[in-house]
Design a protein around this motif. Structure first.
Motif, mmCIF file in Angstrom:
data_model
loop_
_atom_site.group_PDB
_atom_site.id
_atom_site.type_symbol
_atom_site.label_atom_id
_atom_site.label_comp_id
_atom_site.label_asym_id
_atom_site.label_seq_id
_atom_site.Cartn_x
_atom_site.Cartn_y
_atom_site.Cartn_z
ATOM 1 N N ALA C 249 1.213 -0.826 -0.195
ATOM 2 C CA ALA C 249 -0.203 0.146 0.102
ATOM 3 C C ALA C 249 0.963 1.113 -0.119
ATOM 4 O O ALA C 249 1.284 0.912 0.959
ATOM 5 C CB ALA C 249 -0.621 0.407 1.302
ATOM 6 N N ALA C 250 0.783 1.624 -0.673
ATOM 7 C CA ALA C 250 1.993 2.712 -1.431
ATOM 8 C C ALA C 250 1.283 4.117 -0.109
ATOM 9 O O ALA C 250 0.232 4.468 -0.208
ATOM 10 C CB ALA C 250 1.889 3.032 -3.000
ATOM 11 N N ASN C 251 2.699 5.288 -0.635
ATOM 12 C CA ASN C 251 1.494 6.855 -0.159
ATOM 13 C C ASN C 251 0.269 7.640 -0.571
ATOM 14 O O ASN C 251 0.095 7.040 -2.138
ATOM 15 C CB ASN C 251 2.068 8.077 0.206
ATOM 16 N N MET C 252 -0.269 7.662 -0.353
ATOM 17 C CA MET C 252 -1.527 9.082 -1.461
ATOM 18 C C MET C 252 -0.942 10.316 -1.710
ATOM 19 O O MET C 252 0.293 10.748 -0.815
ATOM 20 C CB MET C 252 -2.373 9.537 -0.901
ATOM 21 N N LEU C 253 -0.574 10.089 -2.828
ATOM 22 C CA LEU C 253 -0.150 12.353 -3.208
ATOM 23 C C LEU C 253 -0.615 13.030 -3.476
ATOM 24 O O LEU C 253 -2.071 12.706 -3.458
ATOM 25 C CB LEU C 253 0.894 12.258 -4.600
ATOM 26 N N GLU C 254 -0.294 14.464 -3.789
ATOM 27 C CA GLU C 254 -1.323 15.777 -3.272
ATOM 28 C C GLU C 254 -1.980 15.523 -4.607
ATOM 29 O O GLU C 254 -2.906 16.652 -4.975
ATOM 30 C CB GLU C 254 0.158 17.370 -3.251
ATOM 31 N N ASN C 255 -1.315 15.337 -5.841
ATOM 32 C CA ASN C 255 -1.823 15.009 -6.786
ATOM 33 C C ASN C 255 -1.423 14.441 -7.823
ATOM 34 O O ASN C 255 -0.200 13.601 -7.883
ATOM 35 C CB ASN C 255 -2.077 16.534 -8.033
ATOM 36 N N THR C 256 -2.057 13.644 -9.435
ATOM 37 C CA THR C 256 -1.235 13.504 -9.989
ATOM 38 C C THR C 256 -0.647 13.769 -11.104
ATOM 39 O O THR C 256 -0.388 12.996 -12.585
ATOM 40 C CB THR C 256 -2.309 12.461 -10.823
ATOM 41 N N VAL C 257 0.127 15.089 -11.704
ATOM 42 C CA VAL C 257 0.668 15.703 -12.087
ATOM 43 C C VAL C 257 2.483 15.490 -12.685
ATOM 44 O O VAL C 257 2.460 15.500 -11.135
ATOM 45 C CB VAL C 257 0.942 17.024 -12.009
ATOM 46 N N SER C 258 3.353 15.547 -13.294
ATOM 47 C CA SER C 258 4.615 14.511 -13.612
ATOM 48 C C SER C 258 4.924 15.456 -14.529
ATOM 49 O O SER C 258 4.518 16.012 -15.899
ATOM 50 C CB SER C 258 4.686 13.697 -13.283
ATOM 51 N N LYS C 259 5.774 16.445 -14.451
ATOM 52 C CA LYS C 259 6.496 17.155 -15.147
ATOM 53 C C LYS C 259 8.124 17.147 -15.547
ATOM 54 O O LYS C 259 8.602 16.411 -15.102
ATOM 55 C CB LYS C 259 6.479 18.756 -14.841
ATOM 56 N N SER C 260 7.844 16.119 -16.708
ATOM 57 C CA SER C 260 9.367 15.832 -17.605
ATOM 58 C C SER C 260 10.599 17.005 -18.247
ATOM 59 O O SER C 260 9.741 17.551 -19.027
ATOM 60 C CB SER C 260 9.160 14.866 -18.856
ATOM 61 N N THR C 261 11.626 17.316 -17.775
ATOM 62 C CA THR C 261 12.566 18.095 -18.579
ATOM 63 C C THR C 261 13.684 17.531 -18.362
ATOM 64 O O THR C 261 13.932 16.369 -18.570
ATOM 65 C CB THR C 261 12.366 19.422 -17.138
ATOM 66 N N VAL C 262 15.019 18.589 -18.900
ATOM 67 C CA VAL C 262 16.023 17.877 -18.943
ATOM 68 C C VAL C 262 16.565 17.501 -17.532
ATOM 69 O O VAL C 262 17.159 16.979 -17.139
ATOM 70 C CB VAL C 262 16.747 19.101 -19.970
ATOM 71 N N ALA C 263 16.269 18.386 -16.997
ATOM 72 C CA ALA C 263 16.179 17.933 -15.062
ATOM 73 C C ALA C 263 15.944 16.396 -14.685
ATOM 74 O O ALA C 263 16.011 16.627 -13.335
ATOM 75 C CB ALA C 263 15.832 19.071 -14.156
ATOM 76 N N GLY C 264 14.833 16.265 -14.960
ATOM 77 C CA GLY C 264 14.541 14.377 -14.903
ATOM 78 C C GLY C 264 12.766 14.947 -14.460
ATOM 79 O O GLY C 264 12.501 15.712 -15.299
ATOM 80 N N VAL C 265 12.205 13.956 -14.472
ATOM 81 C CA VAL C 265 10.340 14.105 -13.650
ATOM 82 C C VAL C 265 10.511 14.080 -12.943
ATOM 83 O O VAL C 265 10.892 13.777 -11.443
ATOM 84 C CB VAL C 265 10.001 12.403 -14.289
ATOM 85 N N ALA C 266 9.713 15.599 -12.625
ATOM 86 C CA ALA C 266 9.392 15.518 -10.976
ATOM 87 C C ALA C 266 7.444 14.900 -11.062
ATOM 88 O O ALA C 266 6.690 15.810 -11.387
ATOM 89 C CB ALA C 266 9.128 17.598 -10.797
ATOM 90 N N SER C 267 7.278 14.945 -9.978
ATOM 91 C CA SER C 267 5.950 14.470 -9.451
ATOM 92 C C SER C 267 5.418 15.027 -7.700
ATOM 93 O O SER C 267 6.196 15.238 -7.436
ATOM 94 C CB SER C 267 5.375 13.457 -9.418
ATOM 95 N N ALA C 268 4.305 14.753 -7.517
ATOM 96 C CA ALA C 268 3.824 15.123 -6.097
ATOM 97 C C ALA C 268 4.039 14.517 -4.821
ATOM 98 O O ALA C 268 4.272 13.763 -5.088
ATOM 99 C CB ALA C 268 2.477 15.400 -6.776
ATOM 100 N N LYS C 269 4.409 15.206 -4.224
ATOM 101 C CA LYS C 269 4.933 14.521 -2.709
ATOM 102 C C LYS C 269 3.245 13.840 -1.880
ATOM 103 O O LYS C 269 2.320 14.498 -2.790
ATOM 104 C CB LYS C 269 5.915 15.710 -1.902
#
Lengths: 331, 331, 331, 331
Positions: C249-269
């Motif tokens: 059972a994993a965590n609930m996240l603040e939202n389901t948005v992810s952002k892919s850039t040259v810096a990597g993929v960022a998603s919500a906490k």
């Protein structure tokens, strides 16, 4: 404290009732419905009164009405309520007829009344976060938008026949989503559709699967995919490619449990339908409406927005029939 | 061009042969095995010669040997090869006996020969990226490490009996992983274990499921979980909590396909076992060995590292038996 | 319609008020608090009355009380309320003293009154789904349980001093989670802890980072990891290895948005803390309480459960101090 | 043992050399290139001979040729090699001219020689698994296909000018992917495109961002999205909606590490470009070619497949220019 009359005590009206009553800045004072018993029951639960829509609109103690009646009554009720000095939050779509919606807009424009259209998805935290990131420039300049929007199961054909068709009934949400994210209207609309899910939908003159491509004056492109059936649940995703990256908003899932066995890894489906997925969005939508009124700020989703989405739906309907690109300026 | 003799033509020897022959800086010149036919076949495939291990070690044209023989021969072969002036890459563990491994270390220390122990997981790109991020301070100061390491299926009980036990045979990899990431030895070891997967393993005097807790002088804590059976595949994960965040390294999956149906969302399992999961790690390990030799740099994994992990395995074996914490300094 | 008195109008009391008032089967009729103004304000919002806890308990029109006061008052209020014939839902922990909790249990046992302890995490949809799958045999026989439970930030040291310590204040939830999933009490408890997050916590006699290992009579093992600080949010995960698979059972996240850039993929906490993460659990907990009362079924979480978790907390506290394994039967 | 001549020693030729030499059923005997030194260097590394393409094709000891030369030479070399009795694996595209490709197909049809076109993505394990699941009926009847295919960065404009344009050069892979999954040709093609990534690409007469919609005789629809620039890496995804579910193939990532901090959760990007992503696919492609030859089975990707994809590229090019739907039967 905003005193609110609720027009319509059906499924979506009941959702709104919870939010109106639960919000610290609003109170539910009256409920109407074509089914008097339904209005009575819903009103009782919240210590409100059942009344006709005419009575509610005429009641000088009521500040705002939330219109959650059948679509064919929206334009009339918006006009009457604004004429009576009410603030209005009306469920989408404004109307099935673009002409009628434009007339409504003209009528409302003559009053000073604020009108908000209930494009609930704008208040989904996921789409909201995606748009905020895009508008903050986090992926540079937007180039290519994709909207995936599949319902879990098609409605009865009887509903299809009076729905105005997939583009007006279902994809209108996605047209508004495109406008919400792209922040300008497209110039051309290309639509293809088929009734591959259920031939009876085709026989009723509608499509159940459709792809629409929108082009923008500055070279941006958007694609919207709709299906009336995704058996795994309500599939609602947005993806935006920009010059410096990609933003995606994925589905909400029923839970976070996964099970790994020899058969593979199994995890939960998307939440089933709009009531599950967008329940927080409805609450946020109401909060924004109440707050905008309280602070005298403009509505975040206007009647113009409702008309714009409807024009795109009409253009798509025409394109799907003719097979040709449609210039949106002609609508 | 590094001329390499491969001692051992079994499954893991064959993996190493591919990497030795395929590396631009090395060539496979000889292969030995207790099974002469196996040595012959493997040598032929790469235009190398079959020979005895003694011949390979005595051959002045050979620069380095890779020891992929059975564990009980490792210490002897390391000593002989280094005495003969070879560089050595030896599969883990150094030995099942801590005393013997320490003697081997003492013997090797008298030569100038470089020896690397094949803790392949240090070269897995996932664990490597986790460690690099941790050591770069990306999550601040490390506080709590978790290592999950489950095999897909237990080996035969006949193997268990000669394996040295779960802590020496299986968890030794995870002890080295803890050392790799925490960069210092723990002070105490606490182990619990049971033979819940297969009672026959318990009857053979071993455990198949175990949890070890390590404490460090500066207050850090590490937990290692082992099971001989995870039916869904090789489960190899690391997680490090620090003062400014958490790093996790998840499993590699067989593919990226997922299937959403009314039954839920199904996706692929972890890769099945170490040959699938760590194939890129074996290639990277060989590259690091060849490069360190070519550039005259120290070995990235030393015989000391092999002895340190073995000491932790002995301590854990003792703790699991006595039920008490064991002071690692006593080993 | 269950008439409910709420004892405690603080942060968690306000959460319960929403659920009591909003539930179709219950109504909030009275609120007490040591701060009379807080009680008054909360009561007013729901058209309830402010009263003392004595008055609420003595009021024959009130069917049930929800105890959300400070921990040191729980045992007394449970005893008084059950003696007065009320059904009780009491926040965890029952008491900081195991002795006192056992006395409370003895007293309550003499009444016929139902008492439920508010281990809210049992009603989290993720943990609930994991447990249901495990108990349905979907991964065969359970073997190894892992509970990760990190708070986002440590409480003030002043709180630490009166909290009863990490094991009674924080890990007690995880002990109950182990009992919830493993469905039997462990036989031994081993704890290690340190104050690596904040030395001041150590000076106050407590730990901020801890690992507890539980062993069960049938060979099962459980590990619980706690940290007072996970800067990325509330980290609440459970993982159960069984003979036929793994459940997580994993965590609930603040939202389901992810952002892919040259810096990597960022998603919500993960959602920030228990109010965000467990809001749905509190509503479900109340629903279960009301429904069990209405249907005359036993409480799903009993006072015995509360005492059992407290005994494990005492055992862990002792083990962390002595460095030795503690036999739970001695508590 | 298949004796192979490699025509072309550039970047992709070198990738093929590894696979030819490493495969147990094939050996690399000769290499040609317009740059004689490049041919010489590559041949030497594998103990093969450098030769001209004419010599390789004329050599009776060579069983098969792999054509990895510039596109404008493909048709000629295919014709000559098949006329000389070689089996051929040729890199895509067959030709930039549909007419020339059709002539090549006609010429080859007169020989008995097997020809395979190197649509490497068909051998990617992810797309392969998706297709297998679809063809096994795991999501019922296919309805709506989406292909996302973004390159990390646009090629130089000088390349664009000789590339044949985005549809022939880049999207041709995706047209073949659609054919691979949908298992029949579409009936109409609609394309929109713009040069929003780089105006210089537009000035060169090409587009850098495009969306193509394909319709099928049975009502199925496919959408392909291309961009020459996704700064986060090579974005290669496929998604298929069917009557009983959805299949998706996601990207391969650089590693499985994620980092959770106050800033959010950061994880790895997709692998950078086709050499990283499709390296296993190239090896699988060669294995399939060698195996099909050895077993006398038909090629899994034929020259007809190459011509079909090229026809779709021509139709899309025309549609993007005229703004109208193009009937594929006219090509």
């Amino acid at each position: 404290m905003l005193k609110v009359g609720l027009l319509g005590a059906g499924r979506i009206g009941q959702v709104h009732a919870v939010n109106i009553a639960g919000h610290p800045g609003s109170t539910l004072v009256a409920v109407s419905d074509v089914n008097a018993e339904a209005a009575q029951a819903l009103a009782a639960k919240y210590n409100a009164k059942a009344a006709s829509s005419e009575e509610i609109i005429a009641n000088p103690d009521i500040d705002a009405v939330l219109i959650a009646t059948s679509t064919d009554t929206h334009s009339d009720l918006i006009e009457k309520a604004t004429a009576a000095g009410k603030a209005v939050l009306c469920e989408k779509p404004v109307d099935l007829s673009l002409e009628r919606a434009k007339a409504c807009l003209a009528a409302v424009s003559k009053t000073a009344q604020p009108v908000m259209i209930g494009f609930n998805r704008r208040f989904d935290p996921n789409f909201g976060a995606l748009r905020s990131a895009a508008h903050a420039g986090e992926i540079g300049k937007a180039e290519l938008l994709s909207v995936t929007s599949f319902d879990p199961a098609p409605p009865p054909v009887s509903y299809i026949k009076v729905s105005g068709g997939l583009f007006r009934d279902m994809m209108i949400h996605d047209f508004d989503m495109a406008n919400f994210i792209m922040d300008s209207a497209p110039v051309s609309v290309r639509a293809v559709g088929s009734s591959i899910v259920d031939p009876a939908i085709g026989e009723a003159g509608d499509v159940d699967t459709a792809v629409v491509t929108l082009t923008y004056a500055d070279g941006r492109i958007a694609v919207i995919k709709n299906s009336r059936r995704a058996v795994y649940g309500y599939d609602q995703r947005v993806e935006l490619l920009g010059s410096e990256g990609l933003l995606t908003a994925a589905n909400m899932l029923e839970n976070t449990v996964s099970k790994s066995t020899v058969a593979g890894v199994a995890s939960a489906k998307p939440t089933y339908f709009f009531l599950e997925r967008y329940m927080p969005a409805y609450a946020a939508e109401w909060d924004v409406f109440v707050t905008a009124l309280a602070e005298g700020r403009p509505m975040p989703v206007t009647l113009e927005d409702g008309v714009a989405a409807l024009a795109m739906a009409e253009a798509a309907t025409k394109s799907a029939k003719t097979g040709e690109a449609v210039d949106l300026a002609t609508f």
